[in-house]
Structure formats: structure tokens, C-alpha cells
Design an enzyme around this catalytic site. Structure first.
Site, short mmCIF file in Angstrom:
data_model
loop_
_atom_site.label_atom_id
_atom_site.label_comp_id
_atom_site.label_asym_id
_atom_site.label_seq_id
_atom_site.Cartn_x
_atom_site.Cartn_y
_atom_site.Cartn_z
N ASP A 89 0.90 -1.27 0.01
CA ASP A 89 -0.08 0.03 0.01
C ASP A 89 0.90 1.26 0.01
O ASP A 89 0.44 2.22 -0.52
CB ASP A 89 -0.90 -0.02 1.07
CG ASP A 89 -0.17 0.27 2.60
OD1 ASP A 89 0.82 -0.45 2.78
OD2 ASP A 89 -0.50 1.05 3.23
N ASP A 111 5.63 0.41 3.16
CA ASP A 111 6.15 -0.91 4.12
C ASP A 111 5.73 -2.09 3.17
O ASP A 111 5.51 -1.78 1.81
CB ASP A 111 5.28 -1.05 5.48
CG ASP A 111 3.58 -0.93 5.10
OD1 ASP A 111 3.14 -1.17 4.00
OD2 ASP A 111 2.87 -0.61 6.15
N TYR A 116 -5.47 0.79 9.24
CA TYR A 116 -6.33 1.04 8.22
C TYR A 116 -7.79 0.77 8.89
O TYR A 116 -8.46 -0.20 8.73
CB TYR A 116 -6.43 0.48 7.04
CG TYR A 116 -5.32 0.97 5.92
CD1 TYR A 116 -5.67 2.11 5.31
CD2 TYR A 116 -4.09 0.44 5.87
CE1 TYR A 116 -4.59 2.73 4.60
CE2 TYR A 116 -3.20 1.07 5.25
CZ TYR A 116 -3.58 2.13 4.48
OH TYR A 116 -2.35 2.58 3.51
N GLU A 164 5.61 9.83 3.23
CA GLU A 164 5.20 8.60 2.84
C GLU A 164 4.12 8.49 1.51
O GLU A 164 3.18 9.16 1.68
CB GLU A 164 4.49 7.84 3.99
CG GLU A 164 4.46 6.20 3.57
CD GLU A 164 3.97 5.64 4.71
OE1 GLU A 164 4.03 4.20 4.65
OE2 GLU A 164 3.70 5.80 5.84
#
Length: 503
Positions: free
Chosen positions: A94, A97, A241, A476
């Protein structure tokens, strides 16, 4: 405070001239438009690079056409555990990571599929339609593996807590590839419905491949029924999430796509009488109401048995965002960027730009404005605001810098991203997780691998940005930031700065 001297003015003018010169030389700004006033960026280059970032996020066996040369095969044993043996290779990581989270992955694919349909002409003219189709199929192939049984879906691969204790590229990750699932006893209506939406929208994209399209649609119907029959929130992806908005938006979203794909009355009845809809000021992986409302606005459909108009709710989203309406709710930074919250705030920038362009096209087709109370807002205003948001990310901001890796002036060099910040290591290299952060995360230096096209999380509410790997809220990237940028970028590249589609 010392008054500004003429020398200060000359310095400022010289700095501005140097900035423009650098943009022109880099090819990321078009000199013909610079001469006319406002900068016009090389949107086609930005489009190409935005798609390339998604290729950098691929998991599994990479194809021969792989354009990200520092990436290799990864997650090749995903799904193969001592007590489980299922093929869960493929899909996308995603963000920075090495975990495959089902909810954001599905939303990425849904929005890519919508993009491929809404901006098909522009993507084809830009030579990127096949690349977008490939990006969609990379996700849908994975979903077909994850949804092999009725009332069951594999929703995540990788232990996020263990993953976050090791800073290493996915090709060499030693961390557990734990599997997470939902079923009739442990439901997850958000993920099941979002995956149904992704597979349905994608089935429309791939209609020329009838067997594949049919497989996607049939799976989507079963997943929607599962989400609707076994209602419940899955919290297994928290705290990374968490679905704070609940699952009503995903149920409406999935039903909307199923109705568009099938025109079956059962989905129209659900939309009109069972589904819950609400006016909100955000479109994101967690909150899909505005997306469904925009799609349904053209169909003159209503919810709550005719009490609520989807057109009015779509209008309410626009009115909440635009700063020049009496119903404005969303914060705008001094530099003009939407700011909902720190931490991947760019997702709201690209999602709003996407919806504004898509909705403007619909409004022009039905020859209607947005109504903010008694104030009529014309489609051209939506397009102007959408361009402003995309231009901000490309460099038209108070810092005069790009927030897209490998594009424009002073682009970011330290994305918070394991694969980009770790050097290419030999196959089988034994990584010491305890030392990995001091070796590859902490050093204040540019990443060894360029994460081309990655849109950063972005500046804070004061337009402040820190290009440091450790500042994940700024640096990120996420797949769903980029998936929602592709449509507006394609429109800007082909339609031009006014963004008006040819009929």
C-alpha cells in the site's frame, strides 16, 4: 521588521527567474505557457511517472515489461503457511511498508478502473491506457485468488507490527507473512464491499475480454451479497486502516457499481430504499459517499425512498470543499491546498481533483450547475480548482518545489519507503532487523533508488514540508494518492489547462 529594499526585490526577481529557468530546462514546465503568465507543467510526463509508481508497489512475480529496474520478485510464498496453502502472490504494497492491506488495495483498483473509463480517450491519446489496464489487472488477478470461496475473503498478507520492526526491501523481508481473512463468522462489510466495487468496475473495463470480465462480475456479486448479508466491521487492519466511517458507504459504493454494470433492478432497489447515504466533505479509502453520489447524480436517482437526491448530495460535497461558497467546511492552506489532516493529506488533494473533473464532465453532459443554496457554481469553477490542486503538488506552491519524486524542481529525495531507501541486496541476503534502521532508515541522505512518480504525503496545514525519511506524514507515498491523480493528469495533458472535454 526591516523594510524590504530594492536589493531584496532584485534578489526575489532573480530567484523567480532561476526557478522558471530550472523548470524549463528540466522539461517539466512548458516555456510557451510561462511567457503567457501562469506555469503549465509537463502533465504528460507527470502522468507517466504517476503510473510508474504503482508498478514500484507490485508484489509477486514481476513481468518482463517491469520498468522499475531496482525492483525484483517478492512475496513469492505469500499464502503458503504450515496450516494454510493458498496462492496469494501478487497485489500491491500500500505505501512504504511491505504489507498487503485489502481495503486500500481494493480502493486503489476501483479508482483506477473508474479512471480508465472516465478518461479513456485521454489515456489512449497519451499512450498510457494499456499501462493503466495492466495496473488494474495486477490487482484483480490478486482478488480472484483471494476470493475463491463463498462468504470468504483473504484480506491481508503480512504482520504489520512485525513488518514495522524491520526496515528492508520486500525482496529480502524476513518478517512473517501472516494471513488475515473475513468470513460469515468474522465479517468485514467494508472490505468485502470495496473488493466487490473494485471487481465490478474492473469487469466494465475488461468487457472486451468476456470470460475475464464475467469472472470478475460473478465474484463481485457474491462478495456484495456477503457484505450485505453478514454485516459487520472488520478491525483486523487497525490501527493502520481503521474504518472510522463504517460500512454503509462501501455498501452504497458497491451497489452503485453493480447497478452501472448490470442495470439490474435489485441493485437499484437497494440504492433507492435500503442504502444509507450522507453528505460529507471527504472522498477517500475510508469514505466513499461522494464517489457514489457523483456516479448516481446523472441518473436522477434518489435514496431513502425518494427523500434524498444524489445530485444534491454530490453538490453538497463540492460546496463543502470550495472556499468561495457559503457552505465551505474544508481547510485550505495559505498556499491554496486542501488540508483535512496531517498524514497522507495528498490523498484528499488528488481525490478532490479527480471527483471535481469527473463531476464537471457529468454536469456539462446534463447541462446543470452545482447548487450551493441559492448560489450556482458552474462546472468551469470545479475544473479551475482541480487544476489548482494538481499544480500545487507539481510545484505551484509557496515553496516552489515538487512533491512528486523524479519530477519538477527540487523533488523529494527521501520518501519514507523501504524498497526505495534500501540498496539492492543479493537474493537470500540475511537482514538483521535490529540493525536495519540504523543502516538504511536513519541516515540523512537521498534514497539509493528513485521512487519515480510517487506523490508524497505532502505539506502540513501551513504549507510546511520536511523531506526527511523519518517524517512519514510528509514523505510516505500511498497507492491511492497516485491512482486518483491519473485522471486529472491525463485530462490536463490532453485537454489542456481549461480541462474541458470535447463532446
Amino acid at each position: 521588521m526591516k523594510p524590504r529594499s530594492s536589493r531584496d526585490g532584485h534578489n526575489a526577481a532573480a530567484a523567480a527567474a532561476l526557478l522558471l529557468a530550472a523548470l524549463v530546462l528540466s522539461g517539466d514546465i512548458l516555456p510557451a505557457v510561462v511567457a503567457g503568465g501562469a506555469p503549465s507543467f509537463n502533465y504528460k510526463d507527470a502522468l507517466t511517472k504517476s503510473i510508474m509508481f504503482l508498478e514500484a508497489q507490485r508484489s509477486g512475480k514481476l513481468p518482463p515489461t517491469n520498468r522499475i529496474k531496482w525492483r525484483g520478485d517478492s512475496g513469492m510464498e505469500d499464502g503458503k503457511l504450515a496450516n494454510v496453502y493458498v496462492d496469494l502472490t501478487g497485489g500491491y504494497y500500500d505505501a512504504g511498508d511491505n504489507v498487503k492491506y485489502g481495503l486500500p488495495l481494493a480502493f486503489t483498483v476501483t479508482t483506477l478502473a473508474w479512471t480508465a473509463m472516465a478518461f479513456e480517450k485521454e489515456l489512449k491519446a497519451a499512450g498510457e491506457l494499456e499501462n493503466v489496464h495492466a495496473a488494474i489487472r495486477w490487482g484483480t488477478d490478486y482478488f480472484l485468488k483471494a476470493a475463491t470461496k463463498k462468504d470468504h475473503l483473504w484480506v491481508q498478507v503480512g504482520d504489520p507490527n512485525a513488518d514495522h520492526q524491520c526496515w528492508v526491501r520486500p525482496e529480502n523481508m524476513p518478517t512473517p507473512r501472516t494471513l488475515y481473512q473475513i468470513n460469515d463468522k468474522t465479517p468485514g462489510s467494508e472490505i468485502a464491499a470495496e473488493t466487490a466495487a473494485a471487481m465490478t468496475a474492473s469487469s466494465m473495463v475488461f468487457r472486451k475480454d468476456k470470460p475475464y470480465s464475467r469472472r470478475l462480475l460473478n465474484k463481485a456479486k457474491l462478495l456484495f451479497q456477503f457484505a450485505k448479508t453478514h454485516q459487520g466491521t472488520y478491525d483486523g487492519e487497525c490501527p493502520f486502516y481503521c474504518s472510522y466511517s463504517g460500512y454503509n458507504d462501501e455498501l452504497l459504493w458497491a451497489a452503485t457499481w453493480l447497478y452501472l454494470a448490470t442495470k439490474r433492478q435489485v441493485y437499484a432497489d437497494f440504492i433507492g430504499h435500503e442504502a444509507i447515504s450522507s453528505s460529507v466533505a471527504e472522498f477517500s479509502w475510508d469514505l466513499k459517499f461522494p464517489g457514489a453520489q457523483v456516479l448516481l447524480a446523472e441518473l436522477n436517482m434518489t435514496s431513502s425512498g425518494g427523500l434524498q437526491s444524489f445530485k444534491s448530495q454530490a453538490d453538497n460535497f463540492v460546496c463543502a470543499v470550495l472556499p468561495d461558497t457559503p457552505f465551505h467546511q474544508v481547510s485550505i492552506t495559505p498556499g491554496g491546498m486542501i488540508h483535512l489532516r496531517d498524514g497522507a493529506n495528498s490523498q484528499y488533494v488528488t481525490s478532490t481533483a479527480f471527483l471535481f473533473v469527473a463531476y464537471s464532465d457529468i454536469l456539462r453532459r446534463i447541462n446543470q450547475p452545482v447548487m450551493c443554496g441559492a448560489q450556482a457554481v458552474q462546472p468551469a469553477r470545479l475544473l479551475q480548482f482541480a487544476k489548482q490542486q494538481i499544480d500545487y503538488l507539481l510545484g505551484a506552491n509557496p515553496r516552489g518545489r515538487s512533491y512528486v519524486v523524479g519530477f519538477g524542481v527540487n523533488p523529494p529525495t527521501q520518501p519514507h519507503h523501504r524498497g526505495a531507501s534500501t540498496p539492492v541486496l543479493p537474493p537470500g541476503y540475511q537482514v538483521n532487523c535490529g540493525m536495519s534502521f540504523s543502516e538504511w532508515f536513519t541516515p540523512d541522505r537521498p534514497n539509493p533508488n528513485e521512487l519515480t512518480g510517487a506523490i508524497m504525503g505532502g505539506p502540513d496545514g501551513g504549507d510546511n514540508f520536511s523531506d526527511k525519511r523519518g517524517n512519514s506524514s510528509c514523505t510516505e507515498p500511498c497507492t491511492y494518492i497516485n491512482s486518483l491523480s491519473i485522471g486529472p493528469l491525463a485530462a490536463l495533458a490532453i485537454r489542456g489547462p481549461n480541462l474541458i472535454a470535447t463532446q
